[in-house]
Design an enzyme around this catalytic site. Sequence first.
Site, mmCIF file in Angstrom:
data_model
loop_
_atom_site.group_PDB
_atom_site.id
_atom_site.type_symbol
_atom_site.label_atom_id
_atom_site.label_comp_id
_atom_site.label_asym_id
_atom_site.label_seq_id
_atom_site.Cartn_x
_atom_site.Cartn_y
_atom_site.Cartn_z
ATOM 1 N N ASP A 33 36.055 -19.792 18.690
ATOM 2 C CA ASP A 33 35.385 -20.079 17.422
ATOM 3 C C ASP A 33 36.074 -21.280 16.759
ATOM 4 O OD1 ASP A 33 34.595 -17.853 14.589
ATOM 5 O OD2 ASP A 33 33.922 -19.879 15.150
ATOM 6 N N GLY A 34 35.293 -22.129 16.103
ATOM 7 C CA GLY A 34 35.909 -23.203 15.323
ATOM 8 C C GLY A 34 35.522 -24.614 15.720
ATOM 9 N N HIS A 50 32.099 -29.420 20.175
ATOM 10 C CA HIS A 50 31.742 -28.655 21.390
ATOM 11 C C HIS A 50 32.337 -29.337 22.631
ATOM 12 C CE1 HIS A 50 29.360 -26.224 18.877
ATOM 13 N NE2 HIS A 50 28.320 -27.043 18.768
ATOM 14 N N THR A 79 28.096 -18.364 14.444
ATOM 15 C CA THR A 79 27.071 -17.723 13.582
ATOM 16 C C THR A 79 25.858 -18.652 13.482
ATOM 17 O OG1 THR A 79 28.310 -18.725 11.782
ATOM 18 C CG2 THR A 79 28.585 -16.357 12.121
ATOM 19 N N GLU A 80 26.124 -19.972 13.565
ATOM 20 C CA GLU A 80 25.019 -20.914 13.315
ATOM 21 C C GLU A 80 24.046 -20.953 14.488
ATOM 22 O OE1 GLU A 80 28.763 -21.528 12.037
ATOM 23 O OE2 GLU A 80 28.215 -22.850 13.682
ATOM 24 N N LEU A 144 41.519 -15.950 39.702
ATOM 25 C CA LEU A 144 41.061 -15.559 38.360
ATOM 26 C C LEU A 144 39.532 -15.390 38.343
ATOM 27 C CD1 LEU A 144 41.682 -15.444 35.185
ATOM 28 C CD2 LEU A 144 40.972 -17.845 35.199
ATOM 29 N N ARG A 201 41.080 -14.289 19.154
ATOM 30 C CA ARG A 201 40.009 -14.980 18.437
ATOM 31 C C ARG A 201 40.613 -16.166 17.679
ATOM 32 N NH1 ARG A 201 34.691 -12.971 15.254
ATOM 33 N NH2 ARG A 201 33.936 -15.060 14.729
ATOM 34 N N ARG A 207 37.225 -10.785 13.014
ATOM 35 C CA ARG A 207 36.085 -9.873 13.213
ATOM 36 C C ARG A 207 35.773 -9.804 14.709
ATOM 37 N NH1 ARG A 207 34.257 -13.316 9.147
ATOM 38 N NH2 ARG A 207 33.017 -14.560 10.614
ATOM 39 N N GLU A 220 44.526 -4.771 22.529
ATOM 40 C CA GLU A 220 45.379 -5.453 21.521
ATOM 41 C C GLU A 220 44.590 -6.647 20.977
ATOM 42 O OE1 GLU A 220 48.714 -3.007 21.708
ATOM 43 O OE2 GLU A 220 48.397 -4.740 20.395
#
Length: 253
Positions: A33-34, A50, A79-80, A144, A201, A207, A220
């Site tokens: 996020d961000g 992005h 959210t957008e 991975l 996060r 959240r 965790e």
Amino acid sequence: MSMKLPFFKKKQTEQSDEQDPGSTPDHVAIIMDGNGRWAKKRGLPRIAGHREGVKAINRVVRAAAQSHVKVLTLYAFSTENWKRPASEVDFLMKLPKEFLHVYLPDLMENNVRIETIGDIQALPEYTQEAVTYAKEQTKDNNGLLLNFALNYGGRFEIIQAVKKLMTDLEHSANTIDSLDEKMFSDYLFTQGLTDPDLLIRSSGEQRLSNFLLWQLAYTELWFTDTYWPDFDENTFNAALLEYQQRKRRYGGI
Ligand SMILES: CC(C)Oc1ccc(CN(CCC(N)=O)C(=O)c2cnn(Cc3ccccc3)c2-c2ccc3sccc3c2)cc1
């Protein structure tokens, strides 16, 4: 429901919330996020955020592979999503093809396998093709597991699992009494994966945002104010260190 046990599936005991103290988490989930705020702070267009965000993914994938994390589940949260300008949505749906074109050789080099959870049918055809190609190219890699949550929602995932389960029960001799946590988890998109041991996060939000609601029961949680484009191996390793310290404390009881 045939269950292909991936190579790293833990022994079939109940998934307890214990790990040997101070160890590396097997499964790390990240809410990335961000990107938008990172760009805004620099007076750049959102798509610059992005683009930097994709570079951060590559940094974290390499750090996770080097730390012998087994599964890395990434959720490109924002959210957008629904109120983005068409040009940004168009850019986002073309970005995976560019990401894979630039990084697939590196991912192959690092023996990374790509998987997805969520409804990729909802993505444009050319995006789906890029994703399917990447899964095909990497399906025999056993390093991975890089798992992208695409058009994913935790409550939707639980509802679709209940629907599938009820349909199966209608056509089987089993009764609802046969249902337990293990059986239910096999109806989720994450079937066959162990639950995340660590959730990260970025960008200061604390959240879950409808991400892996069932699977995060014992996970965790680690939050950082760092915007996703600034997230690098140092941030990732700080999260792993904090995880190990928490596990040692737990182990110390
Ligand atoms: C196998 C993988 C390569 O295939 C993919 C197919 C479709 C998508 C696009 N997408 C799904 C649609 C949806 N909204 O769920 C997103 O998740 C979404 C929403 N924001 N950002 C920007 C962002 C970029 C980087 C970090 C966070 C957010 C992305 C986004 C766009 C391009 C790339 S490339 C690797 C990750 C990534 C994420 C994603 C992957």
